[in-house]
Every structure is written in C-alpha cells, then in structure tokens.
Design a protein around this motif. Sequence first.
Motif, PDB file in Angstrom:
ATOM      1  N   GLU A 168      38.345  -9.668 -60.624  1.00 47.80           N
ATOM      2  CA  GLU A 168      39.408 -10.336 -59.872  1.00 47.80           C
ATOM      3  C   GLU A 168      39.321 -11.815 -60.157  1.00 47.80           C
ATOM      4  N   ARG A 169      40.422 -12.372 -60.606  1.00 51.53           N
ATOM      5  CA  ARG A 169      40.447 -13.798 -60.891  1.00 51.53           C
ATOM      6  C   ARG A 169      41.840 -14.332 -60.596  1.00 51.53           C
ATOM      7  N   THR A 170      41.887 -15.551 -60.062  1.00 48.26           N
ATOM      8  CA  THR A 170      43.152 -16.178 -59.686  1.00 48.26           C
ATOM      9  C   THR A 170      43.244 -17.559 -60.332  1.00 48.26           C
ATOM     10  N   LEU A 171      44.415 -17.866 -60.862  1.00 49.57           N
ATOM     11  CA  LEU A 171      44.666 -19.173 -61.471  1.00 49.57           C
ATOM     12  C   LEU A 171      45.932 -19.768 -60.869  1.00 49.57           C
ATOM     13  N   LEU A 172      46.020 -21.085 -60.930  1.00 50.70           N
ATOM     14  CA  LEU A 172      47.166 -21.806 -60.379  1.00 50.70           C
ATOM     15  C   LEU A 172      47.831 -22.630 -61.473  1.00 50.70           C
ATOM     16  N   ALA A 173      49.137 -22.595 -61.520  1.00 56.97           N
ATOM     17  CA  ALA A 173      49.912 -23.453 -62.420  1.00 56.97           C
ATOM     18  C   ALA A 173      50.790 -24.344 -61.555  1.00 56.97           C
ATOM     19  N   ALA A 174      50.691 -25.635 -61.755  1.00 61.96           N
ATOM     20  CA  ALA A 174      51.513 -26.587 -61.007  1.00 61.96           C
ATOM     21  C   ALA A 174      52.584 -27.151 -61.936  1.00 61.96           C
ATOM     22  N   VAL A 175      53.821 -27.063 -61.519  1.00 59.18           N
ATOM     23  CA  VAL A 175      54.948 -27.568 -62.299  1.00 59.18           C
ATOM     24  C   VAL A 175      55.620 -28.674 -61.491  1.00 59.18           C
ATOM     25  N   THR A 176      55.706 -29.864 -62.071  1.00 58.55           N
ATOM     26  CA  THR A 176      56.371 -30.967 -61.391  1.00 58.55           C
ATOM     27  C   THR A 176      57.821 -31.033 -61.858  1.00 58.55           C
ATOM     28  N   VAL A 177      58.726 -30.988 -60.902  1.00 59.72           N
ATOM     29  CA  VAL A 177      60.161 -31.007 -61.180  1.00 59.72           C
ATOM     30  C   VAL A 177      60.747 -32.256 -60.533  1.00 59.72           C
ATOM     31  N   ARG A 178      61.403 -33.057 -61.355  1.00 60.33           N
ATOM     32  CA  ARG A 178      62.051 -34.268 -60.836  1.00 60.33           C
ATOM     33  C   ARG A 178      63.550 -33.994 -60.728  1.00 60.33           C
ATOM     34  N   PHE A 179      64.059 -34.028 -59.485  1.00 62.73           N
ATOM     35  CA  PHE A 179      65.478 -33.797 -59.242  1.00 62.73           C
ATOM     36  C   PHE A 179      66.268 -35.088 -59.440  1.00 62.73           C
ATOM     37  N   ARG A 180      67.445 -34.959 -59.985  1.00 59.80           N
ATOM     38  CA  ARG A 180      68.363 -36.094 -60.054  1.00 59.80           C
ATOM     39  C   ARG A 180      68.796 -36.457 -58.636  1.00 59.80           C
ATOM     40  N   THR A 181      69.385 -37.622 -58.460  1.00 61.44           N
ATOM     41  CA  THR A 181      70.006 -37.954 -57.188  1.00 61.44           C
ATOM     42  C   THR A 181      71.310 -37.168 -57.134  1.00 61.44           C
ATOM     43  N   LEU A 182      71.415 -36.294 -56.133  1.00 56.26           N
ATOM     44  CA  LEU A 182      72.527 -35.350 -56.060  1.00 56.26           C
ATOM     45  C   LEU A 182      73.508 -35.735 -54.961  1.00 56.26           C
ATOM     46  N   THR A 183      74.785 -35.612 -55.260  1.00 54.02           N
ATOM     47  CA  THR A 183      75.801 -35.822 -54.229  1.00 54.02           C
ATOM     48  C   THR A 183      76.000 -34.506 -53.481  1.00 54.02           C
ATOM     49  N   ASP A 184      76.580 -34.595 -52.295  1.00 53.29           N
ATOM     50  CA  ASP A 184      76.882 -33.383 -51.537  1.00 53.29           C
ATOM     51  C   ASP A 184      77.840 -32.479 -52.309  1.00 53.29           C
ATOM     52  N   ALA A 185      78.770 -33.081 -53.044  1.00 59.51           N
ATOM     53  CA  ALA A 185      79.726 -32.289 -53.826  1.00 59.51           C
ATOM     54  C   ALA A 185      79.003 -31.530 -54.944  1.00 59.51           C
ATOM     55  N   GLU A 186      78.048 -32.172 -55.608  1.00 62.49           N
ATOM     56  CA  GLU A 186      77.284 -31.493 -56.663  1.00 62.49           C
ATOM     57  C   GLU A 186      76.472 -30.335 -56.085  1.00 62.49           C
ATOM     58  N   ILE A 187      75.843 -30.576 -54.944  1.00 64.04           N
ATOM     59  CA  ILE A 187      75.057 -29.531 -54.289  1.00 64.04           C
ATOM     60  C   ILE A 187      75.950 -28.346 -53.939  1.00 64.04           C
ATOM     61  N   GLU A 188      77.095 -28.618 -53.360  1.00 59.85           N
ATOM     62  CA  GLU A 188      78.017 -27.548 -52.957  1.00 59.85           C
ATOM     63  C   GLU A 188      78.508 -26.761 -54.166  1.00 59.85           C
ATOM     64  N   ARG A 189      78.915 -27.463 -55.233  1.00 59.45           N
ATOM     65  CA  ARG A 189      79.389 -26.767 -56.439  1.00 59.45           C
ATOM     66  C   ARG A 189      78.295 -25.875 -57.012  1.00 59.45           C
ATOM     67  N   TYR A 190      77.074 -26.397 -57.052  1.00 55.93           N
ATOM     68  CA  TYR A 190      75.969 -25.603 -57.592  1.00 55.93           C
ATOM     69  C   TYR A 190      75.704 -24.363 -56.746  1.00 55.93           C
ATOM     70  N   LEU A 191      75.619 -24.530 -55.443  1.00 48.74           N
ATOM     71  CA  LEU A 191      75.305 -23.396 -54.573  1.00 48.74           C
ATOM     72  C   LEU A 191      76.395 -22.325 -54.612  1.00 48.74           C
ATOM     73  N   VAL A 192      77.640 -22.747 -54.675  1.00 45.72           N
ATOM     74  CA  VAL A 192      78.740 -21.779 -54.771  1.00 45.72           C
ATOM     75  C   VAL A 192      78.665 -21.034 -56.104  1.00 45.72           C
ATOM     76  N   ALA A 193      78.322 -21.738 -57.168  1.00 45.80           N
ATOM     77  CA  ALA A 193      78.276 -21.130 -58.498  1.00 45.80           C
ATOM     78  C   ALA A 193      77.103 -20.173 -58.673  1.00 45.80           C
TER      79      ALA A 193
END
Length: 196
Positions: free
Chosen positions: A120-145
Amino acid sequence: MDATPPALILASTSRYRRELLQRLRLPFEVQSPHVDETPLAHEPPAALALRLARAKAAAVADQRADAVVIGSDQVADLDGVPIGKPGTHERATAQLRSMSGRSVVFQTAVCVARRSTGFERTLLAAVTVRFRTLTDAEIERYLVAEAPYDCAGSAKSEALGIALLDAIESDDPTALVGLPLIRTCALLREAGLTLP
C-alpha cells in the motif's frame, strides 16, 4: 508461479478517472468504494485528499485481497481552504468568483493497495492553476456551456474551462483531471503489474 496478473480495480465512480485509466490499456474493473468524503474539522486540503484516496483503496482492497486497487481523490485548495464539487449553478458561480484572478492548488492523491502482498502506497500530485480575472458574464457563459457541477473548483481544464485560465503548473498533467497517471504508473509497477 501463476503468470495471470491480478485483477486491477479502480475504486471510484468518477467517469473522469475511468477515462484516464483507460489510457493505460490495462483491463480493469470499477467498484464504488462507498466512503464518506466529509472533511474532518480543520483538515488541510492535501491531508484530506491523501486520507480519502487511502480510504477508497482500502474499502475495496479489504473485499478483494488479491486485486490491485487504485483509490484517488482531488481537493481544490484556495488559501488552505478545501473547495469541493459545487453541485449547483449558484455554488459554481460563487466558486469561480472566489478564484477569479487567483491561484488554486488542486491536491490529487492516488493510493494503490494489494492486501495479499501487504503493498500500500499513496502519492500526492499538486497542480497550481492560475485563473484569469473573470467577469460575471464570462462565468455565466462558461457555466451554461459546460455545467461543471461535478468538478472540484467548477472548471474542466480538459475542455472549455481552459479558457478561464492563465497557467497550469504540474509535473503530472493528468492530476488536474483527477488521476495523476505518472504517479499511478509508478505505483502499479511497484505493486507488481506490467505496463505496456
């Protein structure tokens, strides 16, 4: 000595993990681990991901001692606070607003267990994600899509969600989708499987 390889089981109901594991071209089964994923009080995101990956692998390995079992879990980490799957449009909107213009670390743990050999062995992978500055309209379009309500952090980098990002930093790129395949391959070899 029996040359038949042990059964390989993915202890997960995630379609994303199933699709990733298929890339290795190994036959495998899928079994739900039935693990309570509630965080413990004050549990850091990385510790939560590690604990849940172990618990998922153990839940299935305890039932199938000779099988090689993979358990995995991912927790989005925003300033040390775990961010889970949103489940709803409203929660996804709030998550994306909170991550706008910021870096989020996706902690993805993988555990491989085989009870018959004591492995039994466990490993961790950490991924750093940098989000752009998002407008409410961009967020809404993405979530609907895309309706990414079953994804920690409310964005699918493997699809349209990539347009929300400035950068991804990782040494195991599939970790962001939910299963760090480089680490998984290493653990499967250690557990005695032959990979193509």
